[in-house]
Design a protein around this motif. Structure first.
Motif, PDB file in Angstrom:
ATOM      1  N   MET A   1       0.796  -1.107  -0.043  1.00 30.00           N
ATOM      2  CA  MET A   1      -0.147  -0.034   0.039  1.00 30.00           C
ATOM      3  C   MET A   1       0.836   1.153  -0.093  1.00 30.00           C
ATOM      4  N   THR A   2       0.377   2.346  -0.673  1.00 25.07           N
ATOM      5  CA  THR A   2       1.236   3.318  -1.076  1.00 25.07           C
ATOM      6  C   THR A   2       0.906   4.456  -0.036  1.00 25.07           C
ATOM      7  N   LEU A   3       1.752   5.468   0.255  1.00 28.73           N
ATOM      8  CA  LEU A   3       1.270   6.615   0.959  1.00 28.73           C
ATOM      9  C   LEU A   3       0.342   7.461   0.528  1.00 28.73           C
ATOM     10  N   SER A   4      -0.625   7.966   1.163  1.00 28.55           N
ATOM     11  CA  SER A   4      -2.029   8.881   0.464  1.00 28.55           C
ATOM     12  C   SER A   4      -0.980   9.983   0.226  1.00 28.55           C
ATOM     13  N   LYS A   5      -1.740  10.758  -0.734  1.00 31.12           N
ATOM     14  CA  LYS A   5      -1.482  12.045  -1.288  1.00 31.12           C
ATOM     15  C   LYS A   5      -1.527  13.223  -0.268  1.00 31.12           C
ATOM     16  N   SER A   6      -2.644  12.584   0.648  1.00 32.01           N
ATOM     17  CA  SER A   6      -3.192  13.701   1.528  1.00 32.01           C
ATOM     18  C   SER A   6      -2.145  13.687   2.769  1.00 32.01           C
ATOM     19  N   ALA A   7      -1.412  12.633   3.187  1.00 34.26           N
ATOM     20  CA  ALA A   7      -0.425  12.457   4.310  1.00 34.26           C
ATOM     21  C   ALA A   7       0.415  13.732   4.249  1.00 34.26           C
ATOM     22  N   PRO A   8       0.780  14.407   5.478  1.00 33.92           N
ATOM     23  CA  PRO A   8       1.499  15.625   5.773  1.00 33.92           C
ATOM     24  C   PRO A   8       3.022  15.008   5.604  1.00 33.92           C
ATOM     25  N   ASP A   9       3.711  16.183   5.441  1.00 31.88           N
ATOM     26  CA  ASP A   9       4.990  15.990   4.981  1.00 31.88           C
ATOM     27  C   ASP A   9       5.983  16.610   6.126  1.00 31.88           C
ATOM     28  N   PHE A  10       6.479  15.750   6.993  1.00 34.68           N
ATOM     29  CA  PHE A  10       7.216  16.241   8.209  1.00 34.68           C
ATOM     30  C   PHE A  10       8.740  16.109   8.202  1.00 34.68           C
ATOM     31  N   SER A  11       9.280  15.839   6.661  1.00 33.17           N
ATOM     32  CA  SER A  11      10.556  15.728   6.504  1.00 33.17           C
ATOM     33  C   SER A  11      11.528  16.795   6.928  1.00 33.17           C
ATOM     34  N   GLU A  12      10.838  18.205   7.126  1.00 34.80           N
ATOM     35  CA  GLU A  12      11.855  19.303   7.807  1.00 34.80           C
ATOM     36  C   GLU A  12      11.853  19.331   9.193  1.00 34.80           C
ATOM     37  N   LEU A  13      10.948  18.657   9.761  1.00 33.52           N
ATOM     38  CA  LEU A  13      10.865  18.699  11.311  1.00 33.52           C
ATOM     39  C   LEU A  13      12.076  18.400  11.826  1.00 33.52           C
ATOM     40  N   PRO A  14      12.923  17.245  11.778  1.00 35.30           N
ATOM     41  CA  PRO A  14      14.082  16.901  12.470  1.00 35.30           C
ATOM     42  C   PRO A  14      15.098  18.214  12.676  1.00 35.30           C
ATOM     43  N   GLU A  15      14.947  18.914  11.597  1.00 37.13           N
ATOM     44  CA  GLU A  15      15.966  20.189  11.557  1.00 37.13           C
ATOM     45  C   GLU A  15      15.479  21.333  12.498  1.00 37.13           C
ATOM     46  N   ILE A  16      14.080  21.562  12.480  1.00 36.04           N
ATOM     47  CA  ILE A  16      13.324  22.450  13.192  1.00 36.04           C
ATOM     48  C   ILE A  16      13.616  22.192  14.506  1.00 36.04           C
ATOM     49  N   LEU A  17      13.548  20.861  15.195  1.00 37.60           N
ATOM     50  CA  LEU A  17      13.216  20.558  16.525  1.00 37.60           C
ATOM     51  C   LEU A  17      14.372  21.326  17.193  1.00 37.60           C
ATOM     52  N   PRO A  18      14.246  22.057  18.238  1.00 33.78           N
ATOM     53  CA  PRO A  18      15.393  22.517  19.150  1.00 33.78           C
ATOM     54  C   PRO A  18      15.761  21.470  20.172  1.00 33.78           C
ATOM     55  N   TYR A  19      17.082  21.863  20.401  1.00 31.35           N
ATOM     56  CA  TYR A  19      17.685  20.769  21.524  1.00 31.35           C
ATOM     57  C   TYR A  19      17.004  20.939  22.964  1.00 31.35           C
ATOM     58  N   LEU A  20      16.701  19.915  23.557  1.00 27.77           N
ATOM     59  CA  LEU A  20      15.960  20.083  24.805  1.00 27.77           C
ATOM     60  C   LEU A  20      16.929  20.222  26.015  1.00 27.77           C
ATOM     61  N   ALA A  21      16.371  21.247  26.907  1.00 23.63           N
ATOM     62  CA  ALA A  21      17.060  21.398  28.228  1.00 23.63           C
ATOM     63  C   ALA A  21      16.501  20.386  29.298  1.00 23.63           C
ATOM     64  N   PHE A  22      15.464  19.685  28.909  1.00 23.66           N
ATOM     65  CA  PHE A  22      14.896  19.105  30.198  1.00 23.66           C
ATOM     66  C   PHE A  22      14.451  20.015  30.956  1.00 23.66           C
ATOM     67  N   ASP A  23      14.093  21.254  31.052  1.00 24.19           N
ATOM     68  CA  ASP A  23      13.724  22.268  31.555  1.00 24.19           C
ATOM     69  C   ASP A  23      12.365  22.788  31.058  1.00 24.19           C
ATOM     70  N   PRO A  24      11.080  22.581  31.656  1.00 23.87           N
ATOM     71  CA  PRO A  24       9.678  22.842  31.153  1.00 23.87           C
ATOM     72  C   PRO A  24       9.689  24.256  30.869  1.00 23.87           C
ATOM     73  N   ALA A  25      10.360  25.160  31.677  1.00 20.14           N
ATOM     74  CA  ALA A  25      10.372  26.582  31.544  1.00 20.14           C
ATOM     75  C   ALA A  25      10.838  27.059  29.892  1.00 20.14           C
ATOM     76  N   GLU A  26      11.801  26.388  29.416  1.00 13.69           N
ATOM     77  CA  GLU A  26      12.606  26.591  28.388  1.00 13.69           C
ATOM     78  C   GLU A  26      11.700  25.583  27.217  1.00 13.69           C
ATOM     79  N   ASP A  27      11.559  24.484  27.665  1.00 17.10           N
ATOM     80  CA  ASP A  27      11.240  23.407  26.225  1.00 17.10           C
ATOM     81  C   ASP A  27       9.616  23.392  26.089  1.00 17.10           C
TER      82      ASP A  27
END
Length: 321
Positions: A1-27
């Motif tokens: 089965m192939t991926l639906s054309k309506s499925a979102p594209d998250f390919s850029e998200l790994p580079e957008i995600l910031p590095y976690l501080a494990f601090d809720p006030a910052e994260d």
């Protein structure tokens, strides 16, 4: 089965995600990004309305050569903590039922994408040793210790269960609370034939096409994996199969431990060789508690309620009673 054309594209998200501080006030600010919000909505992880007092962090953590995508949830006064470890082909965003289970029991939660899975970096679904998976978990436990406190429970599905077993033998009791294994992987179903195919192919072929099988009675979940989840990789790594083969050999060589773990297993599981796996794990852990679910398929975290509810009820009894 192939991926639906309506499925979102998250390919850029790994580079957008910031590095976690494990601090809720910052994260906490990370959740406000539009792309991240779309990702959380698509997988049902936008839980702020359901749990308004719970802080949430989304980002990545540098572990060895990988950027590991992580989520965490932190209630105001948690009674303990649950680390959730996903299986092969999976990623952490598919585990919303496990996250809800933890938050309803006032547990803080850490989930993450294993190397080469989901939003984490690395060649897709490739690993040279299952030791790597356990070492990533250990480093995440160490980095987040100040946030989540001393009582650290864990839940692993399939390869996530193998990760927790590897971690137990190689890192001891770093997980100080109780551990539950859902359909843990030692060997897959049909390995007797597959091992000969691996012996013929592994020197010449790096990947083979993936076949989607129904791992749950939930037809919506099966369809979502096959056609609506853009983070599902559609090929199987032959190198990973070699690492799994060595995992079975190494696990059988390890000494017996007296730890008390919970294993929940469905008899309708067509993905792993659960009879063999139960035998091998039981030999190494004579105090293993086993809950068999008649007819349940492999992906217990995403089974229909008639199977999923008893699976989590077994975890509830094991963790809290």
């Amino acid at each position: 089965m192939t991926l639906s054309k309506s499925a979102p594209d998250f390919s850029e998200l790994p580079e957008i995600l910031p590095y976690l501080a494990f601090d809720p006030a910052e994260d906490g600010a990370n959740v406000g990004d539009a792309t991240t919000r779309a990702y959380l909505r698509h997988y049902g992880l936008d839980l702020a309305a359901e749990f308004p007092d719970v802080a949430q962090g989304v980002g990545r953590v540098r572990v060895d050569q990988w950027d590991i995508a992580c989520h965490y949830w932190l209630p105001p006064q948690p009674r303990g903590h649950l680390s959730i470890v996903h299986g092969y082909f999976d990623h952490s965003a598919l585990y919303v039922h496990a996250v809800r289970f933890a938050l309803r029991h006032n547990l803080s939660v850490l989930t993450y994408d294993q190397p080469g899975h989901g939003l984490s970096s690395g060649p897709r679904l490739v690993i040279d040793s299952f030791d790597r998976y356990a070492d990533v978990l250990q480093q995440l436990l160490e980095r987040s210790r100040h946030l989540f406190g001393p009582t650290r429970c864990a839940l692993g599905q399939s390869m996530g269960g193998a990760t927790l077993l590897n971690h137990l033998w190689r890192h001891g009791n770093a997980l100080t609370g109780r551990t539950a294994l859902f359909a843990p992987l030692v060997l897959p179903r049909g390995w007797g034939l597959s091992r000969w195919l691996y012996a013929l192919l592994h020197r010449w072929v790096r990947e083979i096409p993936r076949t989607f099988i129904d791992s749950s009675h939930d037809t919506d979940f099966n369809r979502f994996l096959a056609s609506e989840d853009p983070l599902q990789y559609r090929r199987l790594s032959v190198d990973w199969v070699g690492a799994m083969k060595r995992w079975d050999e190494v696990f059988r060589s390890w000494p017996v431990r007296n730890d008390e773990l919970l294993m929940v297993q469905g008899t309708g599981d067509d993905t792993v060789d659960w009879q063999y796996n139960l035998q091998q794990i039981g030999r190494k852990l004579p105090n293993l508690r086993v809950e068999m679910l008649e007819g349940a398929r492999h992906h217990l975290v995403n089974e229909t309620p008639e199977y999923r509810d008893p699976a989590f009820a077994a975890v509830e009894r094991f963790f809290f009673l």
